[in-house]
Design an enzyme around this catalytic site. Sequence first.
Site, PDB file in Angstrom:
ATOM      1  N   GLU A   1     -16.263 -11.014   4.234  1.00 21.75           N
ATOM      2  CA  GLU A   1     -15.128 -10.791   3.331  1.00 21.75           C
ATOM      3  C   GLU A   1     -14.550 -12.110   2.816  1.00 21.75           C
ATOM      4  OE1 GLU A   1     -11.357  -9.457   5.061  1.00 21.75           O
ATOM      5  OE2 GLU A   1     -11.186  -7.961   3.490  1.00 21.75           O
TER       6      GLU A   1
ATOM      7  N   SER B   1      -7.457   1.830  -2.016  1.00 22.67           N
ATOM      8  CA  SER B   1      -6.253   1.059  -2.331  1.00 22.67           C
ATOM      9  C   SER B   1      -6.712  -0.287  -2.880  1.00 22.67           C
ATOM     10  CB  SER B   1      -5.433   0.852  -1.062  1.00 22.67           C
ATOM     11  OG  SER B   1      -4.563  -0.239  -1.229  1.00 22.67           O
TER      12      SER B   1
ATOM     13  N   GLU C   1       0.824  -1.199   0.000  1.00 19.95           N
ATOM     14  CA  GLU C   1       0.000   0.000   0.000  1.00 19.95           C
ATOM     15  C   GLU C   1       0.866   1.260   0.000  1.00 19.95           C
ATOM     16  OE1 GLU C   1      -3.790  -0.467   2.125  1.00 19.95           O
ATOM     17  OE2 GLU C   1      -3.325   1.413   3.129  1.00 19.95           O
TER      18      GLU C   1
ATOM     19  N   CYS D   1      -8.454  -2.075   4.435  1.00 23.72           N
ATOM     20  CA  CYS D   1      -8.302  -3.240   5.325  1.00 23.72           C
ATOM     21  C   CYS D   1      -9.605  -3.661   5.981  1.00 23.72           C
ATOM     22  CB  CYS D   1      -7.350  -2.931   6.469  1.00 23.72           C
ATOM     23  SG  CYS D   1      -5.835  -2.205   5.953  1.00 23.72           S
TER      24      CYS D   1
ATOM     25  N   LYS E   1     -15.507  -9.702   8.593  1.00 18.50           N
ATOM     26  CA  LYS E   1     -14.482 -10.578   8.003  1.00 18.50           C
ATOM     27  C   LYS E   1     -15.099 -11.895   7.540  1.00 18.50           C
ATOM     28  CE  LYS E   1     -10.664  -8.159   8.428  1.00 18.50           C
ATOM     29  NZ  LYS E   1      -9.918  -7.759   7.216  1.00 18.50           N
TER      30      LYS E   1
ATOM     31  N   CYS F   1     -10.142  -1.601  14.984  1.00 21.33           N
ATOM     32  CA  CYS F   1     -10.465  -3.026  15.162  1.00 21.33           C
ATOM     33  C   CYS F   1     -10.573  -3.437  16.631  1.00 21.33           C
ATOM     34  CB  CYS F   1      -9.416  -3.885  14.485  1.00 21.33           C
ATOM     35  SG  CYS F   1      -9.175  -3.434  12.764  1.00 21.33           S
TER      36      CYS F   1
ATOM     37  N   GLU G   1       1.963   1.734  -3.404  1.00 16.83           N
ATOM     38  CA  GLU G   1       0.833   2.194  -4.209  1.00 16.83           C
ATOM     39  C   GLU G   1       0.628   3.703  -4.007  1.00 16.83           C
ATOM     40  OE1 GLU G   1      -2.876   0.212  -3.263  1.00 16.83           O
ATOM     41  OE2 GLU G   1      -3.952   1.259  -4.861  1.00 16.83           O
TER      42      GLU G   1
ATOM     43  N   GLU H   1     -14.161 -13.002  -5.197  1.00 14.15           N
ATOM     44  CA  GLU H   1     -12.826 -12.693  -5.727  1.00 14.15           C
ATOM     45  C   GLU H   1     -11.709 -13.129  -4.783  1.00 14.15           C
ATOM     46  OE1 GLU H   1     -15.250 -10.585  -4.997  1.00 14.15           O
ATOM     47  OE2 GLU H   1     -14.529  -8.804  -3.943  1.00 14.15           O
TER      48      GLU H   1
END
Lengths: 156, 581
Positions: free
Chosen positions: B363, B321, B281, B301, B360, B505, B284, B368
């Site tokens: 996710e 990102s 990142e 994230c 999560k 988190c 990036e 993908e």
Amino acid sequence: MAKANCPLPTSNLSEILDKYKQSPGSLLEILREAQAINGYLSREVLQLIAEELGIPESKVYGVATFYSLFKTTPTGQYIIRICESAPCHIRGAQDVLATIEKTLGIKPGETTPDGKFSLEFTSCLGLCGVAPAMMINDQVFGNLTGDRVREIINSF
Amino acid sequence: MEMVKVTVDGQTVEVPKGSTILAAAKKAGIKIPTLCHHEDLNVNAMCRICVVEVVGARTLQAACSQPVSDGMVIITNSPAVRQARKMNLELLLSNHPQDCLNCVRNQRCELQTLADQLGVQQQRFGTKTRPEYPKDDSAAALVRDPDKCILCRRCVEVCHDVQSVGAIAPANRGIKTQILPAGGVDLNNVACVQCGQCTLVCPVGALYEQDHTERVWAALADPEKHVVVQTAPAIRVSIGEEFGMEPGQVTTGQLVAALRRLGFDRVFDTDFTADLTIIEEGHELIDRLNNGGVLPMITSCSPGWIKFIEHFYPEYLDHLSTCKSPQQMFGALAKTYYAEKAGLDPKDIYVVSIMPCTAKKFECGRPEMSSTGYPDVDAVLTTRELGKMLRQAGIVFSELPEEQYDEPFGITTGAGVIFGASGGVMEAALRTVYEVVTNETLPSVDFTAVRGIEGIKEAEVDLKGTKVKVAVANGLGNARKLMDLIKEGKADYQFIEIMCCPGGCIGGGGQPIPTTNEIRKKRIEAIYEADADLPLRKSHENPAVKTLYEEFLDKPLGEKSHQLLHTHYTKRNKYPQKSVG
């Protein structure tokens, strides 16, 4: 009242929204006028209102389901509301209900197959002096008996 | 501040004007029982469990909402008060399933605790008259059980006012009132981001995470499976609370030992891929800064945040990102690089994540996220679910020795650890980006301006002439504010960190209950303590990450990285069932 199940003329809804969106707290007015377009508030209508007012759809849905005069499913052209409060009950509301159920072949919460009548309960109409009482759309009827109820229904 | 004097059960206390009776009683050392009240949320005064007598008042008053006045005399423990509280509770219980043994919140339920505290011993008002409602397990991460709901509306407040999502709200009326997604549809059919903040504030078992413990037990018992586990940064500062420890203790070593005793073949650390995220990142960001890329770049994230931007700001997805989250980078590498190194077939590797997060779970099921043809991550356990498994296994957490993570994915830096707190990804990225861009060693690694629980934080960093303006938001209500600034063209930031949950988190929807802002602050302190204790504080100094690039990935943003560590996003509708808006 317009016929149920007709497609939504969205131009009318935008007029309503344009009229009210500058004044906060006008959700109830918007819902009332929006319902007049085709007799109930569809998901699509609720979402358009939510989007325009910038509030979550869940809140608009909450308000629309809180008030018994708002409908979120299609209803008949004529909504029969039978008073379920105590004075009407004592004066024979159950017989009135039974007559309507038999005449129209529907139970409270249902709509006749031809889309003409819906049947539901209402809390006190303030017509205890002429109990048992009912409303059909905006019209009130008191001193009901089985015969009189049949007569009234046939007149629609 | 103007102070007023009040008397609570004969004791005189002085409190700021406008304090509630509840606060005044607390000052007098009296804990008035509450149910709908939550210390971080606005007062609801729905449940009437906290009623007290106020001398001169006609009726009992709700202590959670009634402000004190000077000279007020309050009685919190009279026969009338005890009787009213108990009856209000009994009435609530009369519409609640008497099914505690089968409930996810058994022994951790505020309603159950109150029933014990207020001495309810029989069901006076007969059985339930409320209609029965089916469970809604349509969503990947969350379960709604409206039958258990006591209509306290804490979830509604957190969903609307804190997270600005508004997925659920009270609907219908009277005995038929329910907390419902719009249209009364299943949760999966509305724009719920599955952050699970509602599960943290639900006093009963009406909202909770989808269970993954059974599939993890099955994998652990399967001799064909090589089961590896990764632990998110925030778990080491919260898992102790599941075993009655004080919030804010760092228990990294015990966590590793506990997971080894559960039977995991390798115990790894998501901090490793957090370090890797920073490398990817960071590069990036440098690339976007140098080559006119889309700015501000926003971190990716936090899966609740990702689902939020996909639903509510789909036209801004190119600001994100392209880096996968550390959890997903870990899974992708476990089934490729690690599989190769360990001589294992990726189909035999089972990847479990311990996450402070419910989103999560959503996710890991995104289509993908399966770079090898198998899901990168097979199961996600919340901190609460890990606590449950450890209790089932009879592991006494507090008595465990401290053990070390396995190599290679157990080698980490302080930069990886601070991912667990709001501002951490930003700080970790700045530690690396500064040194990569300037080729100089940072005088101090601590970027304290981006730390803390405050909703939106800003800072400016001088990269030897290039000024980079950054912002950090935690909680989706604050994320929305930043997104609206971007929308209006008023945001002059280059880099933004957004975490879905308040505090980051450590305050995630999968964390131990209770999670309050006070507890969040203690966990944040513990995170920075863990960071400061590590010999390496910068991601680019992680030797195992360096080896990973030498042996496998080649270079940041290279072809392999692109294939395994980067992803794309999906435009979603605010109204998933319709095409409006």
